[in-house]
Motif scaffolding. Structure first.
Motif, PDB file in Angstrom:
ATOM      1  N   TRP A 145       0.916  -1.238  -0.127  1.00 44.67           N
ATOM      2  CA  TRP A 145       0.527   0.120   0.588  1.00 44.67           C
ATOM      3  C   TRP A 145       1.053   1.039  -0.006  1.00 44.67           C
ATOM      4  O   TRP A 145       0.043   2.122  -0.206  1.00 44.67           O
ATOM      5  N   GLY A 146       2.187   0.833   0.270  1.00 50.66           N
ATOM      6  CA  GLY A 146       2.996   2.272   0.050  1.00 50.66           C
ATOM      7  C   GLY A 146       3.561   2.939   1.347  1.00 50.66           C
ATOM      8  O   GLY A 146       4.500   3.998   1.515  1.00 50.66           O
ATOM      9  N   SER A 147       4.083   2.053   1.914  1.00 46.18           N
ATOM     10  CA  SER A 147       4.191   2.272   3.234  1.00 46.18           C
ATOM     11  C   SER A 147       6.660   2.469   2.789  1.00 46.18           C
ATOM     12  O   SER A 147       6.660   1.645   2.482  1.00 46.18           O
ATOM     13  N   ASP A 148       6.567   3.593   3.264  1.00 50.54           N
ATOM     14  CA  ASP A 148       8.169   3.869   2.998  1.00 50.54           C
ATOM     15  C   ASP A 148       8.924   3.022   4.034  1.00 50.54           C
ATOM     16  O   ASP A 148      10.397   2.281   3.813  1.00 50.54           O
ATOM     17  N   THR A 149       8.703   2.714   5.054  1.00 52.03           N
ATOM     18  CA  THR A 149       9.532   2.378   6.358  1.00 52.03           C
ATOM     19  C   THR A 149       8.909   0.917   6.744  1.00 52.03           C
ATOM     20  O   THR A 149       7.293   2.001   7.194  1.00 52.03           O
ATOM     21  N   VAL A 150       9.164   0.233   6.872  1.00 52.51           N
ATOM     22  CA  VAL A 150       8.213  -0.508   8.688  1.00 52.51           C
ATOM     23  C   VAL A 150       8.658  -0.616  10.258  1.00 52.51           C
ATOM     24  O   VAL A 150      10.194  -1.238  10.134  1.00 52.51           O
ATOM     25  N   SER A 199      -5.398   5.021  -8.986  1.00 49.67           N
ATOM     26  CA  SER A 199      -5.584   6.150  -8.011  1.00 49.67           C
ATOM     27  C   SER A 199      -4.422   5.367  -6.341  1.00 49.67           C
ATOM     28  O   SER A 199      -4.252   4.286  -7.055  1.00 49.67           O
ATOM     29  N   LEU A 200      -5.236   5.470  -5.129  1.00 48.50           N
ATOM     30  CA  LEU A 200      -3.930   5.051  -4.378  1.00 48.50           C
ATOM     31  C   LEU A 200      -4.344   3.745  -4.007  1.00 48.50           C
ATOM     32  O   LEU A 200      -4.037   2.910  -3.631  1.00 48.50           O
ATOM     33  N   ASP A 201      -5.594   3.722  -4.194  1.00 50.36           N
ATOM     34  CA  ASP A 201      -6.346   2.075  -3.981  1.00 50.36           C
ATOM     35  C   ASP A 201      -6.987   1.972  -5.189  1.00 50.36           C
ATOM     36  O   ASP A 201      -8.572   1.896  -5.079  1.00 50.36           O
ATOM     37  N   PRO A 202      -6.984   1.232  -6.073  1.00 51.24           N
ATOM     38  CA  PRO A 202      -7.261   0.638  -7.245  1.00 51.24           C
ATOM     39  C   PRO A 202      -8.478  -0.009  -6.966  1.00 51.24           C
ATOM     40  O   PRO A 202     -10.024   0.107  -7.437  1.00 51.24           O
ATOM     41  N   HIS A 203      -8.224  -0.628  -6.463  1.00 53.44           N
ATOM     42  CA  HIS A 203      -9.094  -2.012  -5.719  1.00 53.44           C
ATOM     43  C   HIS A 203     -11.110  -1.445  -5.206  1.00 53.44           C
ATOM     44  O   HIS A 203     -11.568  -1.843  -5.554  1.00 53.44           O
ATOM     45  N   VAL A 217      -2.127   2.987   5.839  1.00 55.17           N
ATOM     46  CA  VAL A 217      -1.235   3.184   5.298  1.00 55.17           C
ATOM     47  C   VAL A 217      -2.072   4.096   3.946  1.00 55.17           C
ATOM     48  O   VAL A 217      -1.436   5.403   3.774  1.00 55.17           O
ATOM     49  N   VAL A 218      -3.224   3.607   2.929  1.00 50.53           N
ATOM     50  CA  VAL A 218      -3.541   4.698   2.353  1.00 50.53           C
ATOM     51  C   VAL A 218      -3.934   6.259   2.962  1.00 50.53           C
ATOM     52  O   VAL A 218      -3.443   7.677   2.256  1.00 50.53           O
ATOM     53  N   TYR A 248     -11.557   7.160  -1.023  1.00 48.51           N
ATOM     54  CA  TYR A 248     -11.020   8.046   0.747  1.00 48.51           C
ATOM     55  C   TYR A 248     -11.252   9.543   0.141  1.00 48.51           C
ATOM     56  O   TYR A 248     -10.229  10.272   1.047  1.00 48.51           O
ATOM     57  N   ASP A 249     -12.213  10.136  -0.672  1.00 49.40           N
ATOM     58  CA  ASP A 249     -11.982  11.170  -0.595  1.00 49.40           C
ATOM     59  C   ASP A 249     -12.670  12.271   0.401  1.00 49.40           C
ATOM     60  O   ASP A 249     -12.930  13.209   0.463  1.00 49.40           O
ATOM     61  N   HIS A 250     -13.435  11.739   1.177  1.00 48.42           N
ATOM     62  CA  HIS A 250     -13.753  11.904   2.715  1.00 48.42           C
ATOM     63  C   HIS A 250     -12.835  12.609   3.180  1.00 48.42           C
ATOM     64  O   HIS A 250     -12.560  13.791   4.179  1.00 48.42           O
ATOM     65  N   ILE A 251     -11.754  11.733   3.253  1.00 49.96           N
ATOM     66  CA  ILE A 251      -9.797  12.484   4.140  1.00 49.96           C
ATOM     67  C   ILE A 251      -9.610  13.152   3.698  1.00 49.96           C
ATOM     68  O   ILE A 251      -9.191  13.941   3.866  1.00 49.96           O
TER      69      ILE A 251
END
Lengths: 612, 612
Positions: free
Chosen positions: A259-264, A553-557, A511-512, B470-473
């Motif tokens: 989902w795009g987390s740069d570090t964990v 988009s950030l979350d196509p699903h 994350v999103v 996620y456009d509410h956010i």
């Protein structure tokens, strides 16, 4: 986890070669787009869009590795080529000579551009390769100015209209969708028009940025944390005393970076801490952070009074040898600050902070992490572990924000930053917490001033206390504002914060949400490539290219799922209307007609513009 | 809908009497709290917390009315007592004499405090009644200053420590949980320490605030929109061509106000528009807004070319007689601005704006809403319908933000604002849309300057285009920032925005998200009572009063649900630990021990403070 869930539709992972280091293969994700189809039937190609990609080899459809094998050691050859490390008895690498520690900071100070530096320069340009190659020697920078003073000199439209020769065409309209305000100064940052390896080196040498890259974690793809780069986000994983196992933790890692987390950060506190971390490190293409005092406390069976410098030191070395890329150490929490928390609304809410506070009360001694700071730094320099100086006294409520205890610790973070830099260690500072929006700029300014512009790494901050169940959002509100003003990395908060442990969907949502906050800040900071994706998505939306809108988009699903709930039929995705206004009337459809008419009238030299 | 879903646990609706108008029964919600239980076994009472309540009689467990009956006519006697209205042939009320229209603005200008004004003054004080009564004549105001310049003069903690007599007790710590920064200037607003009816009157007279309250909608509880009051939010409902029926719309209304929507816009576009609106109005305790051109277009069977001033005028009168409290009219979109949208990334995205633009293109005439503005205002003044001047050219993408077309329309909104005020009409201005965070302050400043401080009412604004689903956010990010700087009301955006029609859960998520943004802005603006709820919830959290924490939150059901997923057992709600750190180790528990120890040591005169 099915691999389908970890694939983005309509896109593929690509690799870009370096210039100074041609052997580099810098990973990105490329989203294909459909052609535009105009009302007159003509078409136009749309270039693919390149997107920053954290998923590592796991995001490459051609990758065939397994969790048991671990990821390929991308950086092994680079590290070996520098000839500044040697093998320890257990096979791990360490510095050959601490006079010249094998840290990115050391190289930056010596004027050397490492492969890691060029890797992140290319990555930060978001695929604008042609420009990158042509300006690789250039170095432009903008002036430092307040974040929200953009465009104050804009004249009244009615005054513009009076100017001779005024017409729609005379305005700087963005037919090419280039950034609208390229020449305007931006928020307290020095963002270049293009990132070059030399710019990266200078930022690291100045301490304004770091590349967390332990020499024992060669699997990681280099990434940079600094306010003059893309704002990064971190997700926390880790089995707690209450739940979860090792396989589950690796799954969580892959899910978070997908989902795009740069570090964990691995915040495990239960059993098998060492083994869990080993699996995570060997399978992680992103830097891994930890809070070593959690494991040190486990070694004392949870008895704070038994904690000691030797136990902590051994734990730190153990983790450094495994490959942990950055560690949180709560060394700035001094004994004399503790009484200032007694009358707070919510006292000490940091877990590490309260461990140290309790230890100091029980022993009536100064924080052993502070008194052994030089030794901490020597260990970190030996492996190029970056230090994330903890904020053990961060406010846990709006009422406690920016109080004496918090700011007193911040000031000491600055002192420790300087001392770590002197040892060649890469540094960032951790920040709050719960802060109302009007106190966010003050917090950011004080950190920049007192900590010598070291990167700031905040948890949220949460803009209110009244929304448990929605604290991913309260944190994103504060996060966007502090990132806009220069915070380099945001630690995510999930909607389960204050209530329970996050599950898969909570991690995705968290994350999103933080990607949104970070990206909103990147736009506001004037990152030169950030808006390309917005522009591509807006164009796809305007042209009813539904699939492209989803895929960009950030979350196509989720975008597709929400669309399909209202209009499930496949042909609705090629229809020139959407569900908000229905097929008979659609604002965007009407605008397309206006545009077509405007163009037609312009061609016949009798357009509306002249008539008005 | 089951009534259980529309009840908040641990709280009840209460009514507070007025002072100038003792007959007033101002509704609030009061949340009971459990006693604090300290480690030594002692206990302490916690006062109930009063919360702003939009739910109307529907939120009162003792109310026995039905949707068929409609709500009681709360304001009927107040309206009749003013003797400035007369009955029309159809039974609806209208002004007896337009020289003195029956509008709240007219009364404010004449120096008269209406019951509506005192009602909102009490409401805005959030239950701080004792203080309210004692200062009812007082009127304090703070200076105008930038929103983010709070606390810049704060000294370094190390300098404070050097001062003679410095100790934890010498700091202004907040044992009483009063607001931390009471004396600091705040964001471009004039927020009084306490709201008085006279302050309300002055704000309405100045045009900085409005009470949307059609004389034909006596069921509505008065509420005020203005930047020196609590930031309000609006939720949109309405059957579209594609779905939903009348009962469903009333259910949506009750659902939206249950979660805290301050006003509701009925954007119905399908059949039965009139009948749907009638049901909504008769059952709505909050002001109802509409966009009359939608119904006017329905009367033309969707043919824009058939639209005309007479059709619009009759529709406006029809809606005003029904009781619509405010209407969006796109009168500021002038003919000469249309060509400026042709080269935009996303053209015209406002539905009303594109209708008007198309009409002007087809007829080659100026906007009939602009040319008939005086007549529009006369109609609105007749019924005290407030005008929400539309922004038909709002940007639909980051690329189009703050461009010429948008700002040209904003400037005309200012001209129309003045003209409406001159007719006694209450006014607000609508705003975008899609705006990157660094352009938000500019947009807000220009609106205040060009529109003479009339309240601003924005849709989001959305801080990026890349997060459909996620456009509410994305909208809350921009919404919090613009509200912090003076935007008076935020129109919510649901997560289905750009994709589909919102369902119940989308409305809940959307309303709560915008309540968060508005509340975060209220804290930042320095609203004097806003932080009381944060403080109460933070204290409950710190003391592990789980039930109180849930009950004080914006969404108690969700907070409880998330908690119970991880720790489902009933006794976990009285346990002094939470699921994040587990029972063996908990940061908050440890802090309580530190605090107890600190207190014990202080009593024995050998505390840590002295030792340090």
């Amino acid at each position: 986890m099915k691999d389908d869930a970890l694939r983005y539709p309509g896109s593929r992972r690509i690799y870009v070669a370096g210039t100074i280091h041609p052997e580099l293969k810098v990973a990105m994700r490329e989203v294909e787009q459909h052609d535009s189809v105009f009302p007159d039937g003509s078409t136009e190609k749309n270039a693919p869009v390149r997107i920053y990609d954290c998923s590592g080899p796991w995001g490459d459809a051609d990758y065939r590795g397994t969790v048991e094998q671990g990821l390929p050691a991308l950086r092994a050859a680079w590290i070996a080529a520098r000839k500044d490390v040697e093998k320890d008895a257990d096979g791990s690498l360490k510095a050959a000579d601490l006079a010249h520690p094998p840290t990115q900071r050391e190289y930056a100070l010596r004027g050397i551009i490492t492969p890691e530096m060029e890797y992140v320069a290319i990555r930060e340009n978001l695929g604008r390769m042609q420009a990158y190659q042509s300006v690789c020697d250039a170095f432009s920078q903008q002036s430092l100015c307040p974040a929200d003073e953009v465009g104050t000199g804009m004249p009244r439209p009615s005054e513009l209209e009076k100017q001779p020769g005024f017409s729609p065409e005379s305005m700087t309209l963005r037919a090419d969708l280039a950034y609208q305000h390229p020449a305007e100064p931006r928020p307290g940052n020095r963002i270049p028009a293009f990132y070059t390896p030399e710019f990266v080196r200078q930022e690291i040498a100045a301490g304004r940025a770091l590349i967390p890259a332990n020499i024992n974690h060669p699997e990681a793809e280099p990434m940079i944390i600094g306010r003059n780069f893309l704002c990064k986000i971190n997700a926390n994983i880790g089995n707690s005393a209450i739940s979860s196992g090792i396989e589950e933790e690796v799954e969580k890692l892959r899910w978070a970076i997908h989902w795009g987390s740069d570090t964990v950060m691995d915040l495990s506190t239960g059993k098998d801490i060492h083994k869990t971390r080993e699996w995570i490190l060997r399978n992680s293409p992103v830097p891994i952070g930890t809070v070593p005092i959690y494991q040190a406390l486990e070694k004392c069976s949870g008895r704070v009074e038994h904690l000691s410098w030797p136990i902590f030191r051994d734990t730190l070395i153990e983790q450094a040898k495994q490959g942990v890329d950055y560690v949180t150490v709560h060394a700035a929490l001094l004994q004399r600050f503790v009484p200032h928390t007694a009358r707070r609304a919510t006292g000490v809410v940091s877990r590490g902070g309260s461990i140290i506070a309790k230890w100091m009360m029980l022993h009536q001694e100064e924080n052993f992490l502070y008194t052994h700071w030089d030794e901490v730094c020597d260990i970190l320099a030996t492996y190029d572990v970056a230090i994330s100086i903890g904020d053990g006294l961060r406010p846990g409520s709006i009422a406690d924000a920016n109080d004496f205890a918090q700011l007193a610790e911040l000031e000491v973070q600055g002192e420790l930053t300087r001392r770590a830099w002197d040892k060649g260690v890469q540094v960032m500072n951790e920040g709050p917490g719960h802060v109302p929006l009007h106190l966010v700029p003050e917090n950011m300014r004080k950190q920049l001033e007192w900590c010598y512009e070291a990167p700031f790494y905040t948890l949220g901050p949460l803009a209110t206390d009244i929304a448990p169940g929605y604290d991913h959002i309260t944190g994103a509100l504060g996060g966007a504002q502090i990132a806009q003003r220069g915070c380099a990395m945001l630690c995510y908060v999930t909607r389960k914060e204050h209530l329970g442990l996050p599950d898969r969907e909570d991690v995705r949502e968290g994350v999103v949400t933080y990607k949104i906050a970070a990206h909103a800040a990147d736009l506001a900071k004037g990152h030169p490539g950030a808006q390309l994706r917005d522009n591509a998505l807006a164009k796809a939306r305007f042209e009813f290219r539904w699939e492209d809108q989803f895929n960009l988009s950030l979350d196509p699903h989720r975008a597709r799922e929400y669309h399909d709930i209202t209009l499930p039929h496949a042909n609705a995705k090629s229809a020139h209307f959407c569900s908000m206004c229905g097929p008979d009337f659609c604002a965007m459809k009407l605008t397309q007609e206006i545009r077509a008419r405007e163009n037609a009238e312009k061609t016949s030299n009798s357009g509306l513009a002249e008539k008005c």
